[in-house]
Design an enzyme around this catalytic site. Structure first.
Site, short mmCIF file in Angstrom:
data_model
loop_
_atom_site.label_atom_id
_atom_site.label_comp_id
_atom_site.label_asym_id
_atom_site.label_seq_id
_atom_site.Cartn_x
_atom_site.Cartn_y
_atom_site.Cartn_z
N HIS A 60 61.11 27.59 78.96
CA HIS A 60 60.79 27.59 80.40
C HIS A 60 59.28 27.68 80.56
O HIS A 60 58.69 28.75 80.41
CB HIS A 60 61.46 28.79 81.10
N HIS A 67 55.61 26.17 82.75
CA HIS A 67 54.90 25.38 83.78
C HIS A 67 53.59 24.89 83.20
O HIS A 67 52.75 25.69 82.79
CB HIS A 67 54.61 26.26 85.01
N LYS A 95 66.62 21.22 86.97
CA LYS A 95 66.25 22.55 87.48
C LYS A 95 66.66 22.71 88.94
O LYS A 95 66.32 21.88 89.78
CB LYS A 95 64.74 22.73 87.35
N HIS A 119 66.94 28.87 89.03
CA HIS A 119 66.15 29.99 89.55
C HIS A 119 67.12 30.79 90.42
O HIS A 119 67.42 30.39 91.54
CB HIS A 119 64.96 29.49 90.38
N HIS A 152 64.72 33.14 83.54
CA HIS A 152 63.91 34.35 83.74
C HIS A 152 64.69 35.49 84.41
O HIS A 152 64.36 35.92 85.50
CB HIS A 152 62.61 34.04 84.52
N ASP A 205 58.11 31.30 81.25
CA ASP A 205 57.75 31.11 82.66
C ASP A 205 56.24 31.25 82.85
O ASP A 205 55.78 31.68 83.91
CB ASP A 205 58.51 32.06 83.59
O1 DOR Z 1 56.27 33.45 89.12
C1 DOR Z 1 56.66 32.29 89.21
N1 DOR Z 1 55.80 31.23 89.18
N2 DOR Z 1 57.96 32.08 89.37
C2 DOR Z 1 58.45 30.86 89.61
O2 DOR Z 1 59.63 30.75 89.80
C3 DOR Z 1 57.56 29.68 89.73
C4 DOR Z 1 56.30 29.90 89.04
C5 DOR Z 1 55.25 28.87 89.43
O3 DOR Z 1 55.55 27.68 89.40
O4 DOR Z 1 54.12 29.28 89.73
ZN ZN Z 2 59.35 29.08 86.31
#
Ligand code: DOR
Ligand code: ZN
Length: 345
Positions: free
Chosen positions: A13, A15, A99, A136, A174, A247
């Site tokens: 997971h 980003h 997702k 999520h 998460h 995450d």
């Molecule tokens: O803390 C987070 N940041 N939780 C999420 O679900 C998305 C993520 C983000 O994309 O910044």
């Molecule tokens: Zn995330």
């Protein structure tokens, strides 16, 4: 124990964003992980196979020369995702999961699902072809307290979904509560969960006691200590249903240190060191390899990585920030603090 060698881990997971931020962050992950499941919450979101293929090319182009890191792509589920798009994604071989963001739950979730009943056709197609649904798991109702949103989602959405789709592979992403850890542990084999390093290392005091620390504001939000203990027990308890998903969510410093700061902890630069720190608290470093490197591939039906990494008991200092070429910067979790473990480079 002064050193541990593990099968190279993967991040289930992650980003990475796009553009300059992508270039600034992707090699932090690629230095540690063999593969990562790449979140699709870009602006605009990655809702089609064609967009996922193009995004994958941008990620590969941002890798340091010689890197063997493999991005595993996802699609962003919307109220209008079709069964045909799911089939196309599956056939691409490059999109590994879909997702589900409840609309309004988190960063760039405005195009997310307003009611899961709109997704019946797409979810039935996922169940049919064997495409995992990554969730999520928080309700977004304003009358539900932010600390209760995960537990309420399990009852209202997740349980009925698993009953309707017994063959659907689902990852509860998460997880942050005792309720979620217990629900996953007792659930069917089609259900797994990722756990972040920040939810294993910190409870909500870290964010709120003695001043507001925006770099610990993430979603789902940090919970009480009893929940952190339940997550540590789940991660180190030997169940194959729990696996590593950072995450890691980079946001520019000014967007975090703001009157309305963004959610996300940037943990990629020291991800495996953070997890080793948490596992050591439980005297469970011998369980780290299963959690970080074996359980995830097993759930996704992939082979573990063929190479290894070594962690050494040697202090690691996190910097105050990472700068990008254009002068902006990202603050990592535990900036200017020290960890006991370092990745041998
Ligand atoms: O803390 C987070 N940041 N939780 C999420 O679900 C998305 C993520 C983000 O994309 O910044
Ligand atoms: Zn995330």
């Amino acid at each position: 124990m002064d050193s541990i060698t593990l099968t190279r881990p993967d991040d289930w997971h992650l980003h990475l964003r796009d553009g300059e931020v992508l270039k600034a962050v992707v090699n932090h992950t690629a230095a540690q992980m063999g593969r990562a499941i790449i979140m699709p919450n870009l602006k605009p979101p990655v809702t089609t196979t064609a967009q996922a293929l193009a995004y994958r090319e941008r990620i590969l182009a941002a890798l340091a020369p010689g890197s063997r890191f493999e991005p595993l792509m996802t699609l962003y589920l919307t109220d209008t995702t079709t069964a045909e798009e799911i089939e196309k994604a599956f056939e691409s071989g490059v999109v590994k999961a879909v997702k589900l963001y409840p609309a309004g739950a988190t960063t760039n979730s405005a195009s997310g699902v307003t009611d899961i009943k709109h997704c019946a056709g797409a979810i039935a197609a996922m169940e049919r072809v064997g495409m995992p649904l990554l969730i999520h798991g928080e309700v977004t109702d304003n009358d539900i307290d932010i600390f209760d949103r995960e537990a309420v989602f399990i009852e209202r959405v997740l349980k009925p979904l698993l009953e309707r789709h017994p063959a659907l592979k689902v990852v509860s992403e998460h997880i942050t509560t005792r309720q979620a850890a217990e629900f996953v542990a007792q659930g069917p084999d089609t259900l797994g969960a990722t756990i972040t390093a920040h939810h294993l290392l910190f409870n909500r005091n870290r964010m709120l006691a003695g001043g507001i620390r925006p770099h610990y504001y993430c979603l789902p939000i940090l919970k009480r200590e009893e929940h952190r203990q339940a997550l540590l027990e789940a991660a180190t308890g030997g169940s194959p249903k729990f696996f590593l998903g950072t995450d890691s969510a980079p946001h520019e410093k000014g967007d975090k240190e703001s009157s309305c700061g963004c959610a996300g902890a940037y943990t990629a630069p020291a991800a495996i060191e953070f997890y080793a720190t948490a596992f050591e608290q439980m005297n469970a470093l011998d369980k780290l390899e299963a959690f970080a490197s074996l359980n995830g591939p097993r759930f996704y039906g992939l082979e573990p990585n063929a190479d290894t990494i070594t962690l050494e008991r040697r202090p690691l200092s996190l910097p105050s920030h990472y700068g990008f070429d254009d002068g902006r910067s990202i603050v990592p979790m535990m900036a200017e603090e020290e960890l006991a473990w370092s990745l041998k480079r």
